[in-house]
Design a protein around this motif. Structure first.
Motif, PDB file in Angstrom:
ATOM      1  N   LEU A 124       0.959  -1.065   0.055  1.00 13.03           N
ATOM      2  CA  LEU A 124      -0.028  -0.043  -0.101  1.00 13.03           C
ATOM      3  C   LEU A 124       0.937   1.263   0.091  1.00 13.03           C
ATOM      4  O   LEU A 124       0.656   2.174  -0.816  1.00 13.03           O
ATOM      5  CB  LEU A 124      -1.026  -0.053   1.313  1.00 13.03           C
ATOM      6  N   SER A 125       1.904   1.248   0.856  1.00 17.30           N
ATOM      7  CA  SER A 125       2.535   2.512   1.007  1.00 17.30           C
ATOM      8  C   SER A 125       3.532   2.851  -0.310  1.00 17.30           C
ATOM      9  O   SER A 125       4.084   3.752  -0.663  1.00 17.30           O
ATOM     10  CB  SER A 125       3.846   2.217   2.028  1.00 17.30           C
ATOM     11  N   ALA A 126       3.612   1.603  -1.109  1.00 13.39           N
ATOM     12  CA  ALA A 126       4.261   1.807  -2.355  1.00 13.39           C
ATOM     13  C   ALA A 126       3.480   2.364  -3.648  1.00 13.39           C
ATOM     14  O   ALA A 126       3.643   3.141  -4.279  1.00 13.39           O
ATOM     15  CB  ALA A 126       5.002   0.352  -3.024  1.00 13.39           C
ATOM     16  N   LEU A 127       2.234   1.696  -3.479  1.00 14.49           N
ATOM     17  CA  LEU A 127       1.251   1.825  -4.431  1.00 14.49           C
ATOM     18  C   LEU A 127       0.539   3.120  -4.582  1.00 14.49           C
ATOM     19  O   LEU A 127       0.414   4.033  -5.370  1.00 14.49           O
ATOM     20  CB  LEU A 127       0.188   0.936  -4.592  1.00 14.49           C
ATOM     21  N   LEU A 128       0.155   3.800  -3.265  1.00 13.75           N
ATOM     22  CA  LEU A 128      -0.453   4.992  -3.073  1.00 13.75           C
ATOM     23  C   LEU A 128       0.338   6.244  -3.477  1.00 13.75           C
ATOM     24  O   LEU A 128      -0.179   6.923  -4.291  1.00 13.75           O
ATOM     25  CB  LEU A 128      -1.074   5.081  -1.891  1.00 13.75           C
ATOM     26  N   PRO A 129       1.574   6.516  -2.947  1.00 14.78           N
ATOM     27  CA  PRO A 129       2.282   7.487  -3.232  1.00 14.78           C
ATOM     28  C   PRO A 129       2.711   7.417  -5.007  1.00 14.78           C
ATOM     29  O   PRO A 129       2.788   8.628  -5.516  1.00 14.78           O
ATOM     30  CB  PRO A 129       3.622   7.361  -2.554  1.00 14.78           C
ATOM     31  N   SER A 130       2.982   6.140  -5.397  1.00 12.40           N
ATOM     32  CA  SER A 130       3.285   6.203  -6.738  1.00 12.40           C
ATOM     33  C   SER A 130       2.047   6.560  -7.674  1.00 12.40           C
ATOM     34  O   SER A 130       2.249   7.285  -8.662  1.00 12.40           O
ATOM     35  CB  SER A 130       3.650   4.755  -7.122  1.00 12.40           C
ATOM     36  N   ALA A 131       0.874   6.202  -7.052  1.00  9.13           N
ATOM     37  CA  ALA A 131      -0.201   6.688  -7.716  1.00  9.13           C
ATOM     38  C   ALA A 131      -0.433   8.104  -7.781  1.00  9.13           C
ATOM     39  O   ALA A 131      -0.891   8.882  -9.005  1.00  9.13           O
ATOM     40  CB  ALA A 131      -1.686   5.931  -7.362  1.00  9.13           C
ATOM     41  N   TRP A 132      -0.090   8.782  -6.805  1.00  6.41           N
ATOM     42  CA  TRP A 132      -0.143  10.335  -6.658  1.00  6.41           C
ATOM     43  C   TRP A 132       0.676  10.874  -7.633  1.00  6.41           C
ATOM     44  O   TRP A 132       0.429  11.788  -8.221  1.00  6.41           O
ATOM     45  CB  TRP A 132       0.158  10.600  -5.190  1.00  6.41           C
ATOM     46  N   ARG A 133       1.885  10.175  -7.737  1.00  5.22           N
ATOM     47  CA  ARG A 133       2.941  11.000  -8.638  1.00  5.22           C
ATOM     48  C   ARG A 133       2.630  10.851  -9.966  1.00  5.22           C
ATOM     49  O   ARG A 133       2.732  11.719 -10.832  1.00  5.22           O
ATOM     50  CB  ARG A 133       4.276  10.100  -8.346  1.00  5.22           C
ATOM     51  N   ILE A 134       2.038   9.869 -10.435  1.00  3.86           N
ATOM     52  CA  ILE A 134       1.443   9.613 -11.904  1.00  3.86           C
ATOM     53  C   ILE A 134       0.385  10.286 -12.218  1.00  3.86           C
ATOM     54  O   ILE A 134       0.078  10.963 -13.112  1.00  3.86           O
ATOM     55  CB  ILE A 134       0.891   8.007 -11.838  1.00  3.86           C
ATOM     56  N   VAL A 135      -0.563  10.573 -11.070  1.00  5.18           N
ATOM     57  CA  VAL A 135      -1.784  11.469 -11.494  1.00  5.18           C
ATOM     58  C   VAL A 135      -1.435  13.001 -11.474  1.00  5.18           C
ATOM     59  O   VAL A 135      -1.794  13.759 -12.408  1.00  5.18           O
ATOM     60  CB  VAL A 135      -2.850  11.338 -10.342  1.00  5.18           C
ATOM     61  N   GLY A 136      -0.280  13.288 -10.671  1.00  2.00           N
ATOM     62  CA  GLY A 136       0.227  14.535 -10.641  1.00  2.00           C
ATOM     63  C   GLY A 136       0.976  15.030 -11.952  1.00  2.00           C
ATOM     64  O   GLY A 136       0.681  16.002 -12.653  1.00  2.00           O
ATOM     65  N   LYS A 137       1.513  14.061 -12.854  1.00  2.79           N
ATOM     66  CA  LYS A 137       2.258  14.175 -13.938  1.00  2.79           C
ATOM     67  C   LYS A 137       0.892  14.335 -15.100  1.00  2.79           C
ATOM     68  O   LYS A 137       1.146  14.913 -16.088  1.00  2.79           O
ATOM     69  CB  LYS A 137       2.892  13.254 -14.230  1.00  2.79           C
ATOM     70  N   VAL A 138      -0.098  13.352 -14.978  1.00  6.59           N
ATOM     71  CA  VAL A 138      -0.981  13.435 -16.104  1.00  6.59           C
ATOM     72  C   VAL A 138      -2.038  14.352 -16.103  1.00  6.59           C
ATOM     73  O   VAL A 138      -2.248  14.937 -16.754  1.00  6.59           O
ATOM     74  CB  VAL A 138      -1.675  12.168 -15.986  1.00  6.59           C
ATOM     75  N   LYS A 139      -2.445  14.738 -14.581  1.00  2.00           N
ATOM     76  CA  LYS A 139      -3.254  15.810 -14.535  1.00  2.00           C
ATOM     77  C   LYS A 139      -2.826  16.703 -13.556  1.00  2.00           C
ATOM     78  O   LYS A 139      -3.190  16.545 -12.285  1.00  2.00           O
ATOM     79  CB  LYS A 139      -4.819  15.242 -14.113  1.00  2.00           C
ATOM     80  N   PRO A 140      -1.956  17.679 -13.748  1.00  6.60           N
ATOM     81  CA  PRO A 140      -1.607  18.750 -12.691  1.00  6.60           C
ATOM     82  C   PRO A 140      -2.652  19.586 -11.742  1.00  6.60           C
ATOM     83  O   PRO A 140      -3.606  19.651 -12.618  1.00  6.60           O
ATOM     84  CB  PRO A 140      -0.611  19.632 -13.373  1.00  6.60           C
ATOM     85  N   GLU A 141      -2.463  19.512 -10.623  1.00  2.00           N
ATOM     86  CA  GLU A 141      -3.436  20.544  -9.920  1.00  2.00           C
ATOM     87  C   GLU A 141      -2.631  21.713  -9.680  1.00  2.00           C
ATOM     88  O   GLU A 141      -1.748  22.012  -9.444  1.00  2.00           O
ATOM     89  CB  GLU A 141      -3.874  19.741  -8.681  1.00  2.00           C
ATOM     90  N   ARG A 142      -3.749  22.781  -9.280  1.00  2.00           N
ATOM     91  CA  ARG A 142      -3.169  24.219  -9.078  1.00  2.00           C
ATOM     92  C   ARG A 142      -2.903  23.983  -7.541  1.00  2.00           C
ATOM     93  O   ARG A 142      -3.271  22.912  -6.666  1.00  2.00           O
ATOM     94  CB  ARG A 142      -4.221  25.140  -9.167  1.00  2.00           C
ATOM     95  N   ASP A 143      -2.116  25.056  -6.896  1.00  2.00           N
ATOM     96  CA  ASP A 143      -1.777  25.024  -5.717  1.00  2.00           C
ATOM     97  C   ASP A 143      -2.840  24.920  -4.730  1.00  2.00           C
ATOM     98  O   ASP A 143      -4.210  25.759  -5.099  1.00  2.00           O
ATOM     99  CB  ASP A 143      -0.844  26.348  -5.170  1.00  2.00           C
ATOM    100  N   GLY A 144      -3.015  24.419  -3.619  1.00  2.00           N
ATOM    101  CA  GLY A 144      -4.245  24.427  -2.719  1.00  2.00           C
ATOM    102  C   GLY A 144      -4.422  23.117  -2.172  1.00  2.00           C
ATOM    103  O   GLY A 144      -4.026  22.136  -2.758  1.00  2.00           O
ATOM    104  N   SER A 145      -5.442  23.113  -1.146  1.00  2.00           N
ATOM    105  CA  SER A 145      -5.922  21.610  -0.657  1.00  2.00           C
ATOM    106  C   SER A 145      -7.150  21.725  -0.276  1.00  2.00           C
ATOM    107  O   SER A 145      -7.637  22.944   0.117  1.00  2.00           O
ATOM    108  CB  SER A 145      -4.778  21.171   0.189  1.00  2.00           C
ATOM    109  N   GLY A 146      -7.746  20.796  -0.105  1.00  2.00           N
ATOM    110  CA  GLY A 146      -9.370  21.019   0.545  1.00  2.00           C
ATOM    111  C   GLY A 146     -10.276  20.962  -0.490  1.00  2.00           C
ATOM    112  O   GLY A 146      -9.947  21.214  -1.687  1.00  2.00           O
ATOM    113  N   ARG A 147     -11.294  20.800  -0.325  1.00  2.00           N
ATOM    114  CA  ARG A 147     -12.615  20.808  -1.264  1.00  2.00           C
ATOM    115  C   ARG A 147     -13.076  22.468  -0.995  1.00  2.00           C
ATOM    116  O   ARG A 147     -13.041  23.067  -0.127  1.00  2.00           O
ATOM    117  CB  ARG A 147     -13.775  20.092  -0.830  1.00  2.00           C
TER     118      ARG A 147
END
Length: 201
Positions: A178-201
């Motif tokens: 799990l600790s390998a998959l989740l951070p890796s998935a976040w890195r992939i998503v960040g490259k494919v669909k970058p997000e603007r700065d900020g957090s929360g809904r």
């Protein structure tokens, strides 16, 4: 889909797609299906009624990826369908009277807690994901062991021997995965669909 939707800050991995009621419904049902399918991947052990099950990893991944509410709904639907008679629990069991039902109750609670931790970005680094997975696994044990003890008519100590000790090594590997998959998935998503700065809904 607007450019704002594509670059909006996301809290959970599932927020990669544009928000809508339909999306959330699909994610919840998909989470339930994922948990259900993983519950059929089991390894029975001759000395305990508790099998080695992939469902524990699926629940933690679902809670972290979907968030507390959607993850809990996914696990809750799984619990509800099985409690009503669908043979979807490990080893094709159903109902609420079998020895390992306490772990299924723990699925819902673990999904909530893990989802809340993921909301604070605990699933984005390996170190914090290790803590997230460890806490989620402890919750499953805390819920499963008392039910196991009552169901089998044994002491809590004996229930720990039957329902915790044989699974510590396997669960450690699940947490590492799990600790390998989740951070890796976040890195992939960040490259494919970058997000603007900020957090929360």
């Amino acid at each position: 889909m607007s450019s704002d939707a594509l670059t909006a800050p996301r809290v959970y991995l599932a927020d990669t797609w544009q928000a809508s009621i339909a999306r959330d419904a699909i994610l919840v049902l998909g989470g339930t299906a994922f948990i259900t399918l993983s519950a059929f991947v089991t390894i029975p052990l001759p000395f305990t009624p508790v099998p080695v099950a992939l469902a524990t990893l699926a629940v933690l991944a679902t809670g972290a990826s979907l968030g507390a509410l959607r993850g809990a709904l996914s696990a809750g639907l799984y619990l509800l369908f099985g409690a009503l008679g669908a043979p979807i629990f490990s080893d094709g069991q159903s109902g609420v009277t079998f020895p390992t039902f306490g772990y299924v109750i723990g699925y819902v609670i673990a999904a909530i807690v893990v989802g809340q931790l993921a909301r604070h970005q605990a699933d984005r680094k390996m170190s914090t994901t290790l803590a997230l997975g460890t806490l989620g696994s402890i919750i499953l044990y805390v819920c499963g062991v008392p039910w196991l003890a009552i169901s089998l008519g044994v002491s809590l100590g004996q229930a720990v021997i039957l329902g915790v000790v044989p699974f510590l090594i396997g669960d450690a590997f699940k947490i590492l995965a799990l600790s390998a998959l989740l951070p890796s998935a976040w890195r992939i998503v960040g490259k494919v669909k970058p997000e603007r700065d900020g957090s929360g809904r």
